[in-house]
Scaffold this motif. Sequence first.
Motif, PDB file in Angstrom:
ATOM      1  N   PHE A 425      54.502  57.402  35.942  1.00  0.00           N
ATOM      2  CA  PHE A 425      55.055  56.105  35.543  1.00  0.00           C
ATOM      3  C   PHE A 425      55.138  55.131  36.721  1.00  0.00           C
ATOM      4  O   PHE A 425      55.883  54.150  36.687  1.00  0.00           O
ATOM      5  N   ALA A 426      54.355  55.407  37.782  1.00  0.00           N
ATOM      6  CA  ALA A 426      54.273  54.481  38.918  1.00  0.00           C
ATOM      7  C   ALA A 426      53.467  53.257  38.497  1.00  0.00           C
ATOM      8  O   ALA A 426      52.346  53.374  37.995  1.00  0.00           O
ATOM      9  N   LYS A 427      54.044  52.076  38.683  1.00  0.00           N
ATOM     10  CA  LYS A 427      53.348  50.841  38.299  1.00  0.00           C
ATOM     11  C   LYS A 427      52.019  50.738  39.053  1.00  0.00           C
ATOM     12  O   LYS A 427      51.966  50.887  40.278  1.00  0.00           O
ATOM     13  N   THR A 428      50.956  50.462  38.281  1.00  0.00           N
ATOM     14  CA  THR A 428      49.592  50.505  38.812  1.00  0.00           C
ATOM     15  C   THR A 428      48.811  49.289  38.347  1.00  0.00           C
ATOM     16  O   THR A 428      48.880  48.914  37.176  1.00  0.00           O
ATOM     17  N   ILE A 429      48.070  48.667  39.267  1.00  0.00           N
ATOM     18  CA  ILE A 429      47.162  47.575  38.909  1.00  0.00           C
ATOM     19  C   ILE A 429      45.740  48.021  39.239  1.00  0.00           C
ATOM     20  O   ILE A 429      45.465  48.424  40.373  1.00  0.00           O
ATOM     21  N   ILE A 430      44.849  47.942  38.253  1.00  0.00           N
ATOM     22  CA  ILE A 430      43.442  48.280  38.464  1.00  0.00           C
ATOM     23  C   ILE A 430      42.635  46.985  38.432  1.00  0.00           C
ATOM     24  O   ILE A 430      42.575  46.309  37.397  1.00  0.00           O
ATOM     25  N   PHE A 431      42.051  46.626  39.559  1.00  0.00           N
ATOM     26  CA  PHE A 431      41.261  45.398  39.650  1.00  0.00           C
ATOM     27  C   PHE A 431      39.801  45.700  39.318  1.00  0.00           C
ATOM     28  O   PHE A 431      39.159  46.531  39.954  1.00  0.00           O
ATOM     29  N   CYS A 432      39.313  45.008  38.289  1.00  0.00           N
ATOM     30  CA  CYS A 432      37.972  45.239  37.762  1.00  0.00           C
ATOM     31  C   CYS A 432      37.084  44.031  38.036  1.00  0.00           C
ATOM     32  O   CYS A 432      37.556  42.961  38.449  1.00  0.00           O
ATOM     33  N   GLU A 433      35.779  44.186  37.744  1.00  0.00           N
ATOM     34  CA  GLU A 433      34.832  43.116  38.053  1.00  0.00           C
ATOM     35  C   GLU A 433      35.016  41.887  37.161  1.00  0.00           C
ATOM     36  O   GLU A 433      34.848  40.754  37.621  1.00  0.00           O
ATOM     37  N   ASP A 434      35.347  42.099  35.894  1.00  0.00           N
ATOM     38  CA  ASP A 434      35.487  40.987  34.958  1.00  0.00           C
ATOM     39  C   ASP A 434      36.281  41.465  33.747  1.00  0.00           C
ATOM     40  O   ASP A 434      36.736  42.607  33.701  1.00  0.00           O
ATOM     41  N   ILE A 435      36.448  40.607  32.769  1.00  0.00           N
ATOM     42  CA  ILE A 435      37.232  40.941  31.582  1.00  0.00           C
ATOM     43  C   ILE A 435      36.621  42.106  30.810  1.00  0.00           C
ATOM     44  O   ILE A 435      37.328  43.009  30.361  1.00  0.00           O
ATOM     45  N   ASP A 436      35.313  42.091  30.660  1.00  0.00           N
ATOM     46  CA  ASP A 436      34.629  43.180  29.956  1.00  0.00           C
ATOM     47  C   ASP A 436      34.929  44.523  30.640  1.00  0.00           C
ATOM     48  O   ASP A 436      35.251  45.522  29.983  1.00  0.00           O
TER      49      ASP A 436
END
Length: 784
Positions: A425-436
């Motif tokens: 339950f550790a807050k996580t942000i995954i940065f991706c290339e685009d919305i798709d």
Amino acid sequence: MDQKEKKQLSESDICDLFITPAIKHAGWEQHKQVRREVTLTPGPVIVRGQMSARNKKKKKFADYILSWKPGTRIAVIEAKDNNHTVSHGMQQALGYAQILGLPSAFSSNGDAFASHNKVPKEGEDIEIEFPLQEFPGPVELWERYKEYHEIEDSHEDLILQSYYLDGSGKEPRYYQLEAINRTIEAVAKGQRRILLVMATGTGKTYTTFQIIWKLWKSKKAKRILFLVDRNILADQTLVNDFKPFGPAMTKIKNRKIDPAYEIHLGLYQALTGPDEEDKIFKNVSPDFFDLVIIDECHRGSAAEDSSWREILDYFKNAIHLGLTATPKETKYVSSITYFNDPVYTYSLKQGIEDGFLAPYKVIKIDIDRDIDGWRPTKGMVDDLGSEILDREYNQIDMDRILVLNQRTKLVANRVMQLLKATDPFAKTIIFCEDIDHAERMRQAIVNAAGKLAIENPRYVMRITGDSVEGKAELDNFIDPESKFPVIATTSELMTTGVDAKTCKLIVLDKTIKSMTIFKQIIGRGSRIDEDFNKYFFTIMDFKKATELFKDPEFDGEPVVIYKPDDGDPPTPPDPPETDDDFPNGDNDDAGTGTRKIYISGVSAKIKNELIEYLGADGAMVTESYKDFTKKKVTEEYASLDDFLIKWSNADKKKIIIDLLEEHGVILENLAELVGMEYGDFDLICHVAYGQPPLTRKERANNVKKRNYFTKYGEQARAVLLKLLELYADKGVKGIENTKVLKLSQFSKIGTPVEIINGVFGGKEGYDTAIKELENELFNDKTIA
């Protein structure tokens, strides 16, 4: 008091008996102008594995801070006991004076004062010594401070305007106070374009509030406009840091600037637009605002032809204060060229060194298809049946041109593997290339999370510019009290301005070339939140983005690399930084028109992993917690013999344990790696000097086998045997505190006072018995 007696006094005694009276004699008002034992920084957090601890050795702690008025610090004094020379503490005092922007630093051992003056008059020495009774008074040091910062008498009322205190005891941190003071001084001197650079997580908005408060209260600025470019920033500011402005403040809405208010929070987008009727800022006169603050000024407002800049140009007579964590300096866009050099800079590196910002560890992961590349077989088609262009595809293509579904699953599974092993339950942000890509990653995380995602559909959410449902969950994601969402997949929306204090994991599956964007992304994890046990964060990098840590630009001074001459032709601006690469959900590769290629049948696997930590010099190092412990222990005790002598001679072993804690070595953390059954002594000897360890029970049993107890009476033997059992269970710290005698197992023998006095003949006898018990436990014969 003779000199021999004086040398027996503690540093605190020297302060009470000699230094404080001398300061008071010079006319300084106690409590108002003199503060004792001021903590400036808490000390940096050290991370190894999943372990973290503060290095208290590097805590900055001033013995005396002298102020002219509240918030206006003008001198620092470092005290030492009388076994040191008068100037022994000067280098320490100068370190504090440097970060506090002070011209006056003093050191004393109770005999006299040593002084360092950064603005000596002609013919004067920079450093001198003088008797205690000749310490300078407040007026002299205030005048010196004014000279050092070039403050005119006419500036004093503005400079000395009080900052806001809410009654809770919260005061600006040292660097926030410096940022406030340097900004106010710039305004006082007539500077109209001011730049403040503060790393993400250091309280830019709170600092800005204090600046506005001083300017507003002193009537230097009656109407203020605070410009932001995201709605959430305005809303957070309104209800949090700016709340004390109360009814004088409003958020600009309904396409109207209401002159009934003095403090205006506005979105750029709400004030202007492509058509003339959109430019509602023109509904008031150009002189309406006295101060315009531009939040995140590294973005569009820096470009000369930006629509945002037209707002600044319209209110050109106002003071313009730019706030940023990352000044933008490119060929076409320059925040420094517009605002001039920063009046104050507080970097991420400094924030981590001070201990106000969270350090990071980096898990670098190479995927075979990224590193080795992939080439389709001749005539191979994608999932839609279209033939795939025959060429080599590699990391730069992944999820921008080529979509390997197995690769997406691999990333999601590795992320969930880490979370399940540490904190699901550790807050996580995954940065991706685009919305798709962000949507496909959301799906992959759902499948990898399994039961966690079934039990709560908000376990993972796509939070992107086009997702109404996702953006609605942004407040919940950044709220430490809200458990869900746990994981956010995104592209650009969350790179900046999102105050996610408890974010513990940042995943980079995104190609990042911009240092500005990279710094902003790293800033999402840089906050420390002690209430929620957030002291560090982890970066999981699949796209080699963290190579930017090695770039000198990452935490160096911003430099103007291009400043056009008057005769230069106009040049096109950089592409705008939008909420997402593809706000309309298009699958084109960054607008080139190249369609994405989707392939399900190509495998992907992890080729290599490397874990790096932030070292003391700011560089990334590969080091385990055991390696770190060995280094720190041997810095203090060069050999095993040195350690054994110190351990044996220590009146209480806790002294040595506490000393190691000051270096960031937490033995409980080490026990989790080596074995919880081992005591502090064996952990140190094993990890630092390679000795085979004995468990606490083994040591206790060895003592029981010897005839050591026969020298004591029946009751004393009973007490010592019970203490020995306590050691076997809890360790050495559990037997050194007399409070253990309050435990139920001792009640039949007597109260703590009865045991100490009746059984051992007093405190000295009891302490001697404990020392002898410890000597038996840690007898040299147990060391191989």
